[in-house]
Motif scaffolding. Structure first.
Motif, mmCIF file in Angstrom:
data_model
loop_
_atom_site.group_PDB
_atom_site.id
_atom_site.type_symbol
_atom_site.label_atom_id
_atom_site.label_comp_id
_atom_site.label_asym_id
_atom_site.label_seq_id
_atom_site.Cartn_x
_atom_site.Cartn_y
_atom_site.Cartn_z
ATOM 1 N N LEU A 167 0.836 -1.207 0.000
ATOM 2 C CA LEU A 167 0.000 0.000 0.000
ATOM 3 C C LEU A 167 0.870 1.257 0.000
ATOM 4 C CD1 LEU A 167 -2.875 1.060 0.032
ATOM 5 C CD2 LEU A 167 -2.840 0.928 2.534
ATOM 6 N N GLY A 168 1.929 1.239 0.787
ATOM 7 C CA GLY A 168 2.843 2.379 0.801
ATOM 8 C C GLY A 168 3.580 2.538 -0.513
ATOM 9 N N GLU A 169 4.006 1.409 -1.097
ATOM 10 C CA GLU A 169 4.697 1.462 -2.383
ATOM 11 C C GLU A 169 3.785 2.011 -3.475
ATOM 12 O OE1 GLU A 169 7.873 0.758 -3.545
ATOM 13 O OE2 GLU A 169 8.208 1.006 -1.404
ATOM 14 N N ALA A 170 2.523 1.586 -3.459
ATOM 15 C CA ALA A 170 1.564 2.054 -4.465
ATOM 16 C C ALA A 170 1.375 3.564 -4.364
ATOM 17 C CB ALA A 170 0.230 1.328 -4.294
ATOM 18 N N SER A 171 1.250 4.071 -3.138
ATOM 19 C CA SER A 171 1.055 5.505 -2.944
ATOM 20 C C SER A 171 2.262 6.306 -3.424
ATOM 21 C CB SER A 171 0.781 5.804 -1.466
ATOM 22 O OG SER A 171 -0.477 5.308 -1.082
ATOM 23 N N ARG A 172 3.464 5.805 -3.133
ATOM 24 C CA ARG A 172 4.669 6.507 -3.589
ATOM 25 C C ARG A 172 4.740 6.533 -5.114
ATOM 26 N NH1 ARG A 172 7.049 4.652 1.237
ATOM 27 N NH2 ARG A 172 7.423 2.581 0.395
ATOM 28 N N PHE A 173 4.332 5.433 -5.747
ATOM 29 C CA PHE A 173 4.376 5.372 -7.205
ATOM 30 C C PHE A 173 3.343 6.321 -7.813
ATOM 31 C CE2 PHE A 173 3.588 3.145 -11.335
ATOM 32 C CZ PHE A 173 4.879 3.225 -11.828
ATOM 33 N N LEU A 174 2.163 6.391 -7.207
ATOM 34 C CA LEU A 174 1.145 7.328 -7.675
ATOM 35 C C LEU A 174 1.635 8.766 -7.530
ATOM 36 C CD1 LEU A 174 -1.959 5.558 -6.148
ATOM 37 C CD2 LEU A 174 -1.756 6.180 -8.552
ATOM 38 N N GLU A 175 2.283 9.069 -6.413
ATOM 39 C CA GLU A 175 2.825 10.413 -6.220
ATOM 40 C C GLU A 175 3.932 10.702 -7.222
ATOM 41 O OE1 GLU A 175 3.423 14.229 -4.571
ATOM 42 O OE2 GLU A 175 1.730 12.824 -4.588
ATOM 43 N N GLY A 214 -10.646 -6.399 -10.888
ATOM 44 C CA GLY A 214 -11.953 -5.806 -11.163
ATOM 45 C C GLY A 214 -12.012 -4.307 -10.947
ATOM 46 N N GLY A 215 -10.970 -3.706 -10.352
ATOM 47 C CA GLY A 215 -10.979 -2.270 -10.105
ATOM 48 C C GLY A 215 -11.952 -1.855 -9.019
ATOM 49 N N ILE A 216 -12.304 -2.774 -8.116
ATOM 50 C CA ILE A 216 -13.310 -2.499 -7.098
ATOM 51 C C ILE A 216 -12.688 -2.237 -5.733
ATOM 52 C CG2 ILE A 216 -15.266 -3.481 -5.831
ATOM 53 C CD1 ILE A 216 -15.965 -5.029 -8.388
ATOM 54 N N ASN A 217 -11.686 -3.007 -5.367
ATOM 55 C CA ASN A 217 -11.143 -2.909 -4.012
ATOM 56 C C ASN A 217 -9.713 -2.368 -3.959
ATOM 57 O OD1 ASN A 217 -13.473 -3.968 -2.630
ATOM 58 N ND2 ASN A 217 -12.925 -5.971 -3.454
ATOM 59 N N ARG A 218 -8.773 -3.106 -4.525
ATOM 60 C CA ARG A 218 -7.372 -2.722 -4.374
ATOM 61 C C ARG A 218 -7.040 -1.404 -5.062
ATOM 62 N NH1 ARG A 218 -5.363 -8.676 -6.044
ATOM 63 N NH2 ARG A 218 -7.306 -8.464 -7.205
ATOM 64 N N SER A 219 -7.518 -1.210 -6.276
ATOM 65 C CA SER A 219 -7.195 0.029 -7.011
ATOM 66 C C SER A 219 -7.708 1.268 -6.295
ATOM 67 C CB SER A 219 -7.741 -0.051 -8.440
ATOM 68 O OG SER A 219 -7.086 -1.055 -9.177
ATOM 69 N N PRO A 220 -9.008 1.348 -5.966
ATOM 70 C CA PRO A 220 -9.461 2.552 -5.255
ATOM 71 C C PRO A 220 -8.853 2.690 -3.870
ATOM 72 C CG PRO A 220 -11.237 0.931 -5.413
ATOM 73 C CD PRO A 220 -10.140 0.467 -6.319
ATOM 74 N N LEU A 221 -8.566 1.562 -3.189
ATOM 75 C CA LEU A 221 -7.923 1.646 -1.879
ATOM 76 C C LEU A 221 -6.598 2.383 -1.977
ATOM 77 C CD1 LEU A 221 -7.997 0.578 1.150
ATOM 78 C CD2 LEU A 221 -6.437 -1.200 0.331
ATOM 79 N N CYS A 222 -5.780 2.025 -2.964
ATOM 80 C CA CYS A 222 -4.477 2.659 -3.126
ATOM 81 C C CYS A 222 -4.600 4.116 -3.539
ATOM 82 C CB CYS A 222 -3.640 1.880 -4.139
ATOM 83 S SG CYS A 222 -3.115 0.250 -3.556
ATOM 84 N N VAL A 223 -5.546 4.413 -4.412
ATOM 85 C CA VAL A 223 -5.736 5.798 -4.845
ATOM 86 C C VAL A 223 -6.185 6.660 -3.670
ATOM 87 C CG1 VAL A 223 -7.118 7.319 -6.297
ATOM 88 C CG2 VAL A 223 -6.185 5.212 -7.250
ATOM 89 N N ILE A 224 -7.111 6.141 -2.857
ATOM 90 C CA ILE A 224 -7.589 6.892 -1.698
ATOM 91 C C ILE A 224 -6.459 7.101 -0.693
ATOM 92 C CG2 ILE A 224 -9.151 6.838 0.274
ATOM 93 C CD1 ILE A 224 -11.139 5.333 -1.546
ATOM 94 N N HIS A 225 -5.642 6.069 -0.467
ATOM 95 C CA HIS A 225 -4.516 6.202 0.463
ATOM 96 C C HIS A 225 -3.522 7.243 -0.035
ATOM 97 C CE1 HIS A 225 -0.578 4.999 2.285
ATOM 98 N NE2 HIS A 225 -1.339 4.917 3.345
ATOM 99 N N TRP A 226 -3.275 7.260 -1.335
ATOM 100 C CA TRP A 226 -2.370 8.258 -1.912
ATOM 101 C C TRP A 226 -2.911 9.673 -1.688
ATOM 102 C CZ3 TRP A 226 -3.849 10.729 -6.804
ATOM 103 C CH2 TRP A 226 -2.941 11.725 -7.197
#
Length: 260
Positions: free
Chosen positions: A111-119, A157-169
């Motif tokens: 989750l932290g890695e995903a947020s850093r990559f989005l940033e 499916g773009g339902i759980n993991r994707s929005p979770l990471c975007v929201i955390h970012w």
């Protein structure tokens, strides 16, 4: 977009073994049109995604930092090149221990890695947007301006993991928690998703993840020594541009969901 094409594929913007050449060409055009320069794959453990590929050239696989990741504000500054950077993370989409491995939102390294990559992707997007704004304010805008770099975030499916990471970012890097409630970003994400799909399918049956993520965010924020966010001059210049566009054409409108 996938629904409009009448296509039902897992990870629909990826290519699979049964993807036709015509479909691959459609996807190439889509990636090119939207200038996708970053891809965040959150389904690295899913068997149905193991053979998935992306119909683009110049792919660069980004590795996770050794030892659990870099500091939350230690973000790479990428050049404006033609590479497509891909980060593949093995997140699991499960919160039921009886069903197998679960996603520990509070301690998830992914989750932290995903947020850093989005940033990382956003910083390049913002830098190039800033350059466009300065050119236009100086009367030197290009016609047309090049499409700004975008990121494709996907799981299955773009339902759980994707929005979770975007929201955390968004919560970690772009929220003022003194004036924004912990549910505000989630509700806005739901509304945005509904505007495209007419279905409320963000964190379906996994809203407990939001509470766990908020507790994680509060704990992380308490340990931050500084927020090294490169926003110097951006907000002021962009406000100038907003007034400029509004004055010139009358077409600019503020987003009613964003407080002034």
């Amino acid at each position: 977009w996938e629904a409009q094409q009448g296509v039902k594929l897992i990870g629909g913007l990826c290519c699979h073994s049964n993807t036709s050449e015509g479909r691959r060409e459609q996807l190439r055009d889509f990636y090119k049109k939207h200038n996708i320069r970053y891809i965040l794959n959150l389904a690295g453990k899913e068997p149905q995604m193991q053979g998935a590929s992306y119909p683009v050239d110049n792919l660069e696989v980004v590795s996770e930092p050794e030892g659990g990741g870099a500091d939350v504000f230690d973000i790479a500054d990428d050049p404006s090149d033609d590479k497509v950077r891909v980060l593949k993370l093995p997140m699991v989409d499960n919160d039921d221990e009886e069903s197998g491995e679960v996603l520990d939102v509070k301690n998830s390294k992914e989750l932290g890695e995903a947020s850093r990559f989005l940033e990382r992707a956003w910083r390049r997007h913002k830098r190039e947007l800033f350059d466009q704004v300065q050119r236009r304010l100086a009367g030197k805008g290009l016609d047309p301006e090049p499409t700004l770099p975008a990121i494709f975030v996907h799981c299955v499916g773009g339902i759980n993991r994707s929005p979770l990471c975007v929201i955390h970012w968004i919560q970690t890097y772009h929220s003022n928690t003194s004036i924004v409630s912990k549910d505000a970003v989630w509700h806005r994400t739901v509304l945005k998703r509904q505007s495209f799909t007419n279905v409320q399918c963000v964190l379906h049956k996994k809203k407990g993840w939001m509470e766990a993520m908020w507790r994680r965010y509060e704990a992380e924020k308490a340990g931050w020594k500084q927020a090294n966010l490169p926003s110097m001059g951006f907000g002021q210049t962009f406000q100038q541009y907003r007034k400029h566009v509004s004055h010139q054409s009358g077409l600019y409108t503020e987003d009613p969901q964003v407080p002034p």
